[in-house]
Design a protein around this motif. Structure first.
Motif, PDB file in Angstrom:
ATOM      1  N   UNK A   2       0.837  -1.202   0.000  1.00 25.55           N
ATOM      2  CA  UNK A   2       0.000   0.000   0.000  1.00 25.55           C
ATOM      3  C   UNK A   2       0.874   1.256   0.000  1.00 25.55           C
ATOM      4  N   UNK A   3       2.182   1.065   0.098  1.00 23.44           N
ATOM      5  CA  UNK A   3       3.122   2.183   0.248  1.00 23.44           C
ATOM      6  C   UNK A   3       3.607   2.614  -1.144  1.00 23.44           C
ATOM      7  N   UNK A   4       3.147   3.772  -1.576  1.00 21.37           N
ATOM      8  CA  UNK A   4       3.420   4.210  -2.951  1.00 21.37           C
ATOM      9  C   UNK A   4       4.912   4.431  -3.202  1.00 21.37           C
ATOM     10  N   UNK A   5       5.558   5.034  -2.224  1.00 17.57           N
ATOM     11  CA  UNK A   5       6.992   5.317  -2.377  1.00 17.57           C
ATOM     12  C   UNK A   5       7.787   4.006  -2.511  1.00 17.57           C
ATOM     13  N   UNK A   6       7.407   3.050  -1.664  1.00 16.52           N
ATOM     14  CA  UNK A   6       8.048   1.737  -1.691  1.00 16.52           C
ATOM     15  C   UNK A   6       7.806   1.079  -3.059  1.00 16.52           C
ATOM     16  N   UNK A   7       6.573   1.180  -3.528  1.00 16.79           N
ATOM     17  CA  UNK A   7       6.223   0.577  -4.825  1.00 16.79           C
ATOM     18  C   UNK A   7       7.047   1.203  -5.945  1.00 16.79           C
ATOM     19  N   UNK A   8       7.230   2.514  -5.893  1.00 17.52           N
ATOM     20  CA  UNK A   8       8.011   3.190  -6.945  1.00 17.52           C
ATOM     21  C   UNK A   8       9.456   2.679  -6.956  1.00 17.52           C
ATOM     22  N   UNK A   9      10.025   2.526  -5.767  1.00 14.72           N
ATOM     23  CA  UNK A   9      11.415   2.050  -5.684  1.00 14.72           C
ATOM     24  C   UNK A   9      11.496   0.606  -6.191  1.00 14.72           C
ATOM     25  N   UNK A  10      10.556  -0.231  -5.757  1.00 16.52           N
ATOM     26  CA  UNK A  10      10.584  -1.642  -6.185  1.00 16.52           C
ATOM     27  C   UNK A  10      10.445  -1.745  -7.706  1.00 16.52           C
ATOM     28  N   UNK A  11       9.613  -0.869  -8.274  1.00 18.89           N
ATOM     29  CA  UNK A  11       9.409  -0.898  -9.730  1.00 18.89           C
ATOM     30  C   UNK A  11      10.701  -0.516 -10.456  1.00 18.89           C
ATOM     31  N   UNK A  12      11.403   0.485  -9.921  1.00 18.64           N
ATOM     32  CA  UNK A  12      12.693   0.879 -10.522  1.00 18.64           C
ATOM     33  C   UNK A  12      13.695  -0.268 -10.411  1.00 18.64           C
ATOM     34  N   UNK A  13      13.748  -0.870  -9.227  1.00 20.64           N
ATOM     35  CA  UNK A  13      14.721  -1.957  -9.004  1.00 20.64           C
ATOM     36  C   UNK A  13      14.457  -3.146  -9.922  1.00 20.64           C
ATOM     37  N   UNK A  14      13.193  -3.368 -10.235  1.00 19.28           N
ATOM     38  CA  UNK A  14      12.823  -4.509 -11.087  1.00 19.28           C
ATOM     39  C   UNK A  14      13.411  -4.373 -12.487  1.00 19.28           C
ATOM     40  N   UNK A  15      13.609  -3.129 -12.944  1.00 19.25           N
ATOM     41  CA  UNK A  15      14.081  -2.912 -14.315  1.00 19.25           C
ATOM     42  C   UNK A  15      15.388  -2.127 -14.309  1.00 19.25           C
ATOM     43  N   UNK A  16      16.400  -2.671 -13.661  1.00 19.60           N
ATOM     44  CA  UNK A  16      17.762  -2.106 -13.671  1.00 19.60           C
ATOM     45  C   UNK A  16      17.830  -0.673 -13.167  1.00 19.60           C
ATOM     46  N   UNK A  17      16.796  -0.190 -12.538  1.00 22.16           N
ATOM     47  CA  UNK A  17      16.800   1.191 -12.045  1.00 22.16           C
ATOM     48  C   UNK A  17      16.360   2.217 -13.079  1.00 22.16           C
TER      49      UNK A  17
END
Ligand code: T4K
Length: 395
Positions: free
Chosen positions: A209-224
């Protein structure tokens, strides 16, 4: 029934019967989706089916963000990294080894905490004693889809300023206190491995539910990558492919049918194993939402056969029952060498790993097949002295 196969009889099943046979769903719909993937020539990297899959999981769980990944293990690694964990993290040893490895892989020490023998999950009364100045988080696991003690762990994490994550690899579609698993802690991690109730061949997801966390995880998933040429973060390749999402969506559409088959199998086992001495089927709370994906018995050796002896009897019949999660993560490398004395503070896990046996279920198992497997278990326990003598003679 002929003589037990371990005593020279014909095996009850001509072919191996596995725990973890995949559920397939609507093949025509799967093929149609795969055609679409090929026609679009969009095979991976945030494709339309991955988006659709993420939205479907979010809606089902009532959690705003779902970040689909290539498997549950990488999703765990990314969740741990995105949560900023370091130092030590408290985790149960009674879990699939991926839970501990996801920490160790990034040089974080898994601190094994014993489990509650009734629930097989982290015992919250033992967690606080393991917190040190190096502790940054707790990684709970909803083993078999039965909820970890979320309220107690949430309180402990808040009291000590720790991050709380959950490995929900077994728990898609399960609830606790009427709330769907997926919405607890900072984030939870799902697996869509072939053996799971809903599968995408290989796959996993972080839900949060944490948007900031989700944004970081999404970046990490695709090489940043934040955009073309713009790398905003350290990252890896955790992307789910379109063909995996095609399977995931198709599997999700048949989820109710899969769960109904699991439940039917569970109830068949339950009725057939009622009153069998030394065999206890683990329970699920039918007032909650549940995926019934694991049929697990605890074997009490004092009734005649040990769990390992029962497993040997079943394997001879071509029933490949599995002793998940033997011998416990703490007895696997590198943990066994790193923490040679840790077993001393894990008496319940030590006991449990000698007792637990997972039996075949899922849509590949007919009611007749389940009845036959349960019958083999019941007969083995009744015939324990003879079977034990035969097994000991062959050692
Ligand atoms: N956390 C937890 C708590 C987990 O349980 C898992 C995975 C993870 C994290 C990591 O998630 P992923 O990275 O896997 O997404 C199996 C699964 O491979 C594993 O996903 C699962 N947990 C674990 C509980 O079970 P193994 O070592 O038992 O796999 P294996 O190859 O022996 O397969 C199990 C049985 O399933 C076999 O007897 C045959 C049958 N099978 C398997 C596959 C792959 C089939 O009939 N068809 C198939 O395609 O770990």
């Amino acid at each position: 029934m002929s003589e037990p196969a371990i005593l020279g009889g014909t095996p009850a099943f001509p072919e191996p019967v596995h725990v973890g046979r995949p559920n397939i769903g609507d093949r025509a719909r799967l093929m149609e989706r795969i055609e679409g993937v090929i026609n679009r020539r969009w095979l991976t990297n945030d494709g339309p089916l991955v988006h659709e899959f993420e939205e479907a999981i979010s809606a089902m769980l009532g959690v705003p963000h779902c970040i689909a990944m290539c498997n549950g293990t990488v999703a765990l690694e990314i969740a741990i990294r995105a949560a900023g964990l370091s130092g030590e993290v408290i985790v149960p040893p009674f879990t699939f080894v991926a839970t501990a490895h996801a920490l160790q892989w990034q040089a974080i020490t898994p601190v094994f905490c014993d489990v509650d023998p009734r629930t097989h999950n982290l015992d919250p009364t033992r967690v606080e004693a393991l917190i040190t100045p190096r502790t940054t988080g707790i990684l709970g696991v909803h083993v078999w889809g039965r909820p970890a003690p979320v309220d107690e762990l949430t309180r402990i994490a808040a009291d000590h300023g720790l991050r709380l994550l959950f490995d929900a690899a077994h728990a898609l579609g399960c609830s606790t206190g009427g709330r769907m698993i997926g919405g607890f802690g900072t984030a939870e991690v799902l697996s869509f491995h072939a053996t799971k109730v809903v599968n995408s061949f290989e796959g996993g997801a972080i839900v949060t539910a944490d948007e900031e966390f989700a944004d970081v995880a999404r970046l990490m998933r695709n090489h940043g990558f934040a955009d073309y040429d713009q790398v905003g973060h350290v990252g890896t390749n955790g992307k789910m492919s379109e063909i995996a999402a095609a399977m995931g969506l198709t599997s999700l559409e048949s989820r109710e049918e899969f769960v109904a088959a699991n439940r039917r199998n569970y109830e068949t086992y339950s009725a057939a194993l009622q009153g069998v001495d030394g065999v206890e089927l683990i329970g699920y709370d039918s007032a909650e939402s549940c995926n019934w994906q694991y049929v697990v018995i605890e074997v009490d050796e004092s009734a005649g056969l040990s769990r390992d002896e029962l497993q040997a009897v079943l394997w001879a019949e071509n029933v490949l029952a599995r002793r998940y999660f033997f011998p416990g993560c703490h007895r696997m490398e590198p943990y066994r060498t790193l923490f040679p004395d840790v077993a001393e503070r894990l008496p319940e896990t030590e006991r449990l790993v000698q007792r637990v046996l997972a039996l075949p279920t899922g849509t590949s198992m007919s009611t007749d097949a389940v009845t036959a497997v349960a019958g083999l278990v019941a007969r083995a326990m009744r015939d324990a002295p003879r079977l034990r003598a035969a097994l000991r003679a062959t050692v």
